[in-house]
Scaffold this motif. Structure first.
Motif, short mmCIF file in Angstrom:
data_model
loop_
_atom_site.label_atom_id
_atom_site.label_comp_id
_atom_site.label_asym_id
_atom_site.label_seq_id
_atom_site.Cartn_x
_atom_site.Cartn_y
_atom_site.Cartn_z
N PHE A 234 0.85 -1.11 0.12
CA PHE A 234 0.14 -0.04 -0.20
C PHE A 234 0.89 1.42 -0.03
N THR A 235 0.58 2.13 -1.03
CA THR A 235 1.29 3.17 -1.09
C THR A 235 0.60 4.26 -0.58
N VAL A 236 1.12 4.98 0.71
CA VAL A 236 0.60 6.10 1.27
C VAL A 236 0.78 7.41 0.37
N LYS A 237 1.87 7.75 -0.15
CA LYS A 237 2.35 8.76 -0.96
C LYS A 237 3.74 8.68 -1.62
N ASP A 238 4.28 9.48 -2.25
CA ASP A 238 5.58 9.19 -3.04
C ASP A 238 6.33 9.20 -1.81
N ASP A 239 7.36 7.72 -1.99
CA ASP A 239 8.43 7.45 -1.24
C ASP A 239 7.72 6.92 0.42
N PHE A 240 6.76 6.79 0.35
CA PHE A 240 6.22 6.25 1.86
C PHE A 240 5.07 5.10 1.47
N PHE A 241 5.39 3.89 1.78
CA PHE A 241 4.73 2.85 1.52
C PHE A 241 4.86 1.70 2.62
N PHE A 242 3.92 0.61 2.91
CA PHE A 242 3.97 -0.61 3.46
C PHE A 242 3.74 -1.80 2.74
N ARG A 243 4.38 -2.92 3.01
CA ARG A 243 4.21 -4.11 2.19
C ARG A 243 4.15 -5.29 3.33
N SER A 244 3.64 -6.35 2.82
CA SER A 244 3.34 -7.46 3.58
C SER A 244 3.27 -9.01 2.74
N SER A 245 3.61 -9.77 3.29
CA SER A 245 3.62 -11.29 2.44
C SER A 245 3.59 -12.33 3.39
N TYR A 246 2.82 -13.43 2.72
CA TYR A 246 2.97 -14.80 3.12
C TYR A 246 3.50 -15.58 2.31
N GLU A 247 4.03 -16.73 2.62
CA GLU A 247 4.31 -17.73 1.61
C GLU A 247 4.62 -19.31 2.43
N ARG A 248 4.19 -20.15 1.89
CA ARG A 248 4.44 -21.79 2.17
C ARG A 248 5.62 -22.04 1.25
N ALA A 249 6.91 -22.03 1.57
CA ALA A 249 8.04 -22.18 0.67
C ALA A 249 8.42 -23.75 0.97
N ILE A 250 9.03 -24.11 -0.18
CA ILE A 250 9.77 -25.30 -0.15
C ILE A 250 11.14 -25.20 -0.75
N ARG A 251 12.12 -25.87 -0.25
CA ARG A 251 13.42 -25.91 -0.97
C ARG A 251 14.03 -27.36 -0.89
N ILE A 252 14.38 -27.56 -2.34
CA ILE A 252 14.90 -28.84 -2.85
C ILE A 252 16.35 -29.10 -2.25
N PRO A 253 16.91 -30.06 -1.96
CA PRO A 253 18.32 -30.05 -1.35
C PRO A 253 19.17 -30.17 -2.71
#
Length: 784
Positions: free
Chosen positions: A533-552
């Motif tokens: 979410f961008t509040v104004k120029d050069d001011f924003f918030f962000r969030s994320s969620y992930e179920r991630a997998i890594r292969i050997p």
């Protein structure tokens, strides 16, 4: 992506309205270097463009007529030019911007400008532009180590093994990419620790979620090193000398033929004795002493030559490129994973790699549909020599004979191995409108490992090394990205499907020698979402969620046939990740500003893969699964220009990762304890001052300093504090200066790392170099 859009725009303009033309050109700074991010606008109609990494811009479909163009950027004087646009033609206008009151930091780790932010996914990216940094002696490892939330750890000097820590994760959980292809799949000749800064353009650090068209099976983080590719006549040559007989040379060149064909050449050479002083334990006459010695069998040498041809802006492709390279490296082995009382004096490792890459990009249906393909083929040959009967002291002297005939391994070895790798990646993007699009990505890699060892024990007349091992992994991803509320809210939903298969045949002694056959297949599903979410120029918030997998990886499963033994039963890592971040910047004037970025993360990890050293100091290590791990942390980054010509940066990371549970409830040792060999508190501070030489007004001098602090952390799991198992607090100060001769293309740099000659350590308490002097000369030529 911006370069791709630029090429697509040029292609489409060729078929555009005959009463319109376009305006294109390049923007350079006063040093003659491409000015990425500078803005060009047409004053009357208020449209414009942003310069790409090559400094190029294009404003398309401009009606025929006379206009006033202006080019500008924060801290630089605005330049205007009059231009006449002809129908169905291309008008070229170049700009050179001069600093107004200050020149911003040459190494700026920032979020994108608003226009760039809206063209990116709503995930956290720190993009490090290293083009200007190429005048300094710093390498990629040093540049990354100054980034918020990133800790790069080495097991020695130039060419030594590296381990990246990012967002509470370390090792291969943080995928390293070279032009979008996982680095470990390129044969092993190119590594972060031997790739000169002068051969690359930028480093993109992804924190939290990696987009499906870039990431593979990274666990909430990755680093993409982008090579320097130009579409004009170009020459960049540099040579650097330093302490411990260190030499680093790099050459990057390009020649454009006509409007559509570019030939390129890249090469580098590295060498160092790595003969810095260390304190080591030595046992003599049944007594243990601590001795201060110079490392005597720790040299590294690596080189690469690469040639390529690129075709741009033709009807059948927006971009097509083919490269072929040969790279090699030689490493003397001084010790195992840990620095013990035993010095290794003859064991070594040699590797050479033939690598071919192919890239293709094309847009269809008026840029609605985009197609890109990347492919690589690597053939690596590896030779290990661990066969001497000599036993060395830490003074480099032969003190006795060993009838077994080896220094590092359990048995003598003269193994010669071959690793053949195929990599394919296909990305498709479809844009419904400017606010909605979908992406699909398919990634596939196959590796085959085979070898021979003339002195290895035979079973039934068969050398176990001649039996091949295979590793296949496939990742398919799909994402939907959208923008809402006048593009202030950005969202991304995605899913990934993971498949991997491995098989091997080996022999193992267990009373009587027996055949050991193993194969494993598995598949997993990952998913996630991100918001910004961008509040104004050069001011924003962000969030994320992930179920991630890594292969050997190959090395984690099959070992490295030297200091790391195989673990065929290694399981994939799984992690549920939550990230929350924000960014704010305030400009007080045309040169004074302050910015603050933060990122918080939570990780719930299952089967974390980590390297565990052997029981004894000289035993080989192996990768194991840690059943349950919780990780959390916060990163803060502050930048500012408080007064004219000075910029300061600081970043702090506070994090922890603890063992949270085990499958075997009969052994609950270590639950609640920190995961070993991971630093939990560290920060960096840097300052830079740039000014004109008072005697020669056009020459530019830059003075800089970097300070790093890492708090103490445990080497192994321990319930009682033991100083032998603790990596102590470390402090390092680096200072230097660069001098740029005006109108010559020549640059000089002098730098002193670890000025105070402090004792610093890294992976498993291995000492790193003390005070290190280096000098670099660079010549740069560019022809528009």
């Amino acid at each position: 992506m911006r370069r791709l859009l630029l090429l697509v725009s040029i292609c489409l303009l060729w078929m555009s309205d005959i009463h319109a033309g376009d305006i294109t050109g390049r923007i350079l700074n006063e040093n003659g270097e491409p000015f990425e991010g500078a803005v060009v606008r047409i004053q009357r109609i208020k449209v414009g463009a942003v310069a790409d990494p090559d400094g190029k811009y294009i404003i398309e479909n401009v009606a025929a007529g006379s206009y006033t163009l202006e080019a500008s950027s924060l801290g630089y004087k605005t330049v205007t030019k009059e231009v006449v646009v002809k129908a169905s033609g291309t008008t070229r206008v170049n700009f050179t911007l001069e600093a107004d009151a200050t020149v911003l930091n040459e190494v700026v780790i920032t979020e994108k400008s608003k226009a760039q932010e809206l063209s990116e996914n709503p995930i956290q990216i720190s993009s490090i532009n290293v083009v200007a940094l190429q005048n300094e002696t710093a390498d990629i490892v040093a540049v990354l180590d100054r980034t918020a939330g990133v800790r790069v750890r080495q097991s020695g000097g130039l060419g030594s093994e590296t381990n990246i820590q990012l967002n509470g994760l370390s090792g291969n959980a943080v995928r390293i990419y070279y032009d979008g292809i996982p680095l470990e799949l390129l044969g092993g000749g190119i590594q972060l620790n031997n790739l000169p800064v002068n051969t690359i353009e930028r480093i993109d650090v992804y924190k939290g979620v990696m987009p499906v068209d870039v990431g593979t099976d990274a666990l909430a983080g990755g680093i993409n090193v982008v090579s320097r590719q130009v579409n004009y006549d170009f020459l960049d040559a540099s040579y650097q000398v330093g302490s411990f007989n260190t030499h680093v040379g790099a050459l990057n060149a390009a020649k454009k033929l006509g409007d559509h064909v570019v030939f390129s050449f890249t090469g580098f050479y590295n060498y160092s004795d790595n003969s810095y002083k260390i304190r080591a334990r030595q046992i003599a006459n049944f007594k243990e002493d601590t001795v201060t010695v110079n490392r005597f069998h720790s040299a590294h040498q690596s080189s690469m030559v690469q040639g390529g041809v690129g075709i741009i802006d033709v009807k059948w492709a927006d971009k097509f490129s083919y490269t072929i390279s040969y790279n090699q490296r030689y490493d003397e082995i001084q010790h195992g994973v840990r620095l013990g009382s035993k010095a290794v004096g003859e064991a070594d490792l040699e590797r050479d790699v033939l690598l071919q890459t192919l890239q293709y990009r094309k847009s269809f249906f008026k840029k609605k549909l985009g197609l890109s393909y990347s492919g690589a083929y690597a053939l690596a040959n590896e030779a290990i020599d661990d066969s001497t009967t000599n036993v060395y002291s830490w003074f480099g002297e032969v003190i006795r004979q060993n009838s077994q005939g080896m220094e590092v391994l359990a048995l003598p070895s003269l193994r010669m191995g071959e690793i053949e790798t195929y990599v394919h990646r296909l990305n498709v993007v479809y844009e419904f409108n400017e606010n909605q699009h979908i992406k699909a990505s398919s990634f596939l890699s196959d590796q085959e490992i085979v070898g021979e060892d003339p002195i290895a024990p035979k079973v039934g007349g068969v050398d176990p090394n001649t039996l091949p091992s295979f590793l296949t992994r496939s990742i398919t991803g799909l994402s939907y990205e959208s923008k809402w509320f006048d593009q202030r809210l950005e969202s991304m939903l995605f899913g990934k499907y993971y498949y991997y298969e491995q098989s091997t045949t080996d022999f193992r002694p267990s009373g009587a020698t027996e055949v050991f056959e193993f194969s494993q297949k598995d598949n997993e599903t990952g998913y996630g979402a991100a918001l910004k979410f961008t509040v104004k120029d050069d001011f924003f918030f962000r969030s994320s969620y992930e179920r991630a997998i890594r292969i050997p990886t190959k090395e984690e499963v099959f070992g490295n046939f030297l200091t790391i033994e195989p673990n065929f039963f290694l399981r994939p890592e799984l992690s549920s990740n939550i990230n929350l971040g924000g960014y704010y910047k305030h400009s007080f004037s045309n040169y004074r500003y302050v910015s603050l970025a933060f990122n918080a993360f939570l990780r719930d990890q299952t089967d974390l893969i980590r390297l565990e050293p052997g029981r004894n100091e000289n035993d080989p290590a192996r990768f194991i699964n840690e059943d349950q791990v919780d990780a959390r942390g916060i990163e803060l980054s502050l930048e500012g220009a408080p007064i004219k010509d000075i910029e300061i940066q600081a970043n702090l990371t506070l994090q922890e990762a603890v063992r949270d549970g085990v499958r075997n409830l009969t052994n609950t040792n270590g639950i609640g304890n920190p995961i070993p060999n991971i630093p939990f508190t560290f920060f960096n501070v840097s300052a830079r001052y740039q000014f004109n030489n008072p005697i020669s007004k056009q020459d530019i001098v830059t003075v800089f300093g970097y300070y790093t602090y890492v708090d103490e952390f445990d080497l192994i799991f321990q319930t009682t504090r033991n100083l032998q198992n603790i990596i102590p607090t470390q402090r390092q100060l680096d200072v230097g200066l660069t001098y740029k001769l005006a109108n010559t293309g020549l640059n000089f740099s002098l730098q002193v790392d670890n000025v105070l000659d402090a004792e610093v350590f890294d992976n498993f308490r291995v000492p790193r170099p003390g005070r290190f002097f280096s000098f670099k000369i660079r010549y740069l030529f560019q022809k528009l």
